[in-house]
Scaffold this motif. Sequence first.
Motif, PDB file in Angstrom:
ATOM      1  N   TRP A  54      83.727  22.244 -13.852  1.00  0.00           N
ATOM      2  CA  TRP A  54      82.356  21.991 -13.429  1.00  0.00           C
ATOM      3  C   TRP A  54      82.167  20.489 -13.231  1.00  0.00           C
ATOM      4  O   TRP A  54      82.878  19.662 -13.809  1.00  0.00           O
ATOM      5  CB  TRP A  54      81.379  22.500 -14.475  1.00  0.00           C
ATOM      6  CG  TRP A  54      81.277  23.995 -14.532  1.00  0.00           C
ATOM      7  CD1 TRP A  54      82.302  24.868 -14.751  1.00  0.00           C
ATOM      8  CD2 TRP A  54      80.108  24.789 -14.381  1.00  0.00           C
ATOM      9  NE1 TRP A  54      81.837  26.153 -14.750  1.00  0.00           N
ATOM     10  CE2 TRP A  54      80.486  26.138 -14.521  1.00  0.00           C
ATOM     11  CE3 TRP A  54      78.773  24.501 -14.146  1.00  0.00           C
ATOM     12  CZ2 TRP A  54      79.579  27.183 -14.431  1.00  0.00           C
ATOM     13  CZ3 TRP A  54      77.876  25.551 -14.058  1.00  0.00           C
ATOM     14  CH2 TRP A  54      78.274  26.869 -14.194  1.00  0.00           C
ATOM     15  N   LEU A  55      81.169  20.119 -12.416  1.00  0.00           N
ATOM     16  CA  LEU A  55      80.895  18.722 -12.112  1.00  0.00           C
ATOM     17  C   LEU A  55      79.389  18.485 -12.120  1.00  0.00           C
ATOM     18  O   LEU A  55      78.644  19.240 -11.486  1.00  0.00           O
ATOM     19  CB  LEU A  55      81.454  18.353 -10.735  1.00  0.00           C
ATOM     20  CG  LEU A  55      81.120  16.946 -10.234  1.00  0.00           C
ATOM     21  CD1 LEU A  55      81.934  15.908 -11.001  1.00  0.00           C
ATOM     22  CD2 LEU A  55      81.370  16.828  -8.754  1.00  0.00           C
ATOM     23  N   GLY A  56      78.959  17.465 -12.819  1.00  0.00           N
ATOM     24  CA  GLY A  56      77.553  17.082 -12.817  1.00  0.00           C
ATOM     25  C   GLY A  56      77.409  15.644 -12.362  1.00  0.00           C
ATOM     26  O   GLY A  56      78.186  14.784 -12.761  1.00  0.00           O
ATOM     27  N   VAL A  57      76.418  15.389 -11.517  1.00  0.00           N
ATOM     28  CA  VAL A  57      76.154  14.037 -11.021  1.00  0.00           C
ATOM     29  C   VAL A  57      74.651  13.796 -11.069  1.00  0.00           C
ATOM     30  O   VAL A  57      73.866  14.637 -10.618  1.00  0.00           O
ATOM     31  CB  VAL A  57      76.650  13.855  -9.565  1.00  0.00           C
ATOM     32  CG1 VAL A  57      76.228  12.501  -9.012  1.00  0.00           C
ATOM     33  CG2 VAL A  57      78.150  14.023  -9.479  1.00  0.00           C
ATOM     34  N   ASP A  58      74.272  12.655 -11.640  1.00  0.00           N
ATOM     35  CA  ASP A  58      72.875  12.252 -11.565  1.00  0.00           C
ATOM     36  C   ASP A  58      72.810  10.778 -11.184  1.00  0.00           C
ATOM     37  O   ASP A  58      73.683  10.000 -11.543  1.00  0.00           O
ATOM     38  CB  ASP A  58      72.132  12.529 -12.870  1.00  0.00           C
ATOM     39  CG  ASP A  58      72.636  11.692 -14.023  1.00  0.00           C
ATOM     40  OD1 ASP A  58      72.037  10.627 -14.256  1.00  0.00           O
ATOM     41  OD2 ASP A  58      73.602  12.091 -14.685  1.00  0.00           O
TER      42      ASP A  58
END
Length: 97
Positions: A54-58
């Motif tokens: 999974w990948l999260g970007v903010d």
Amino acid sequence: MKDLEWFKKEVVPYLTDYEIQYRFYSEGDFGTLTQANFNSKRKGGGIDFWGLGWLGVDLYDYEKDEEVLNVLLEDNEIEEQDQLLEKLKKILLSDME
């Protein structure tokens, strides 16, 4: 698939006005978690690289007081992950010009 090493090689060298911190957690919601957090006077954010893919970007724009990116993608969304990281790279690098 892009990962923390990609970020360190392709983006970090250009983030001269940013403070960058790395964190590692052995247990997270989606396996191990490696984070890259970056902050400048103008923008700040982070990338979460999860062990299960999974990948999260903010990304937040402090000058405009608005959220630019806040995305979490599943492990099977490889093309979308690559596109998201390229978009982040483009935003951050355009900020350096």
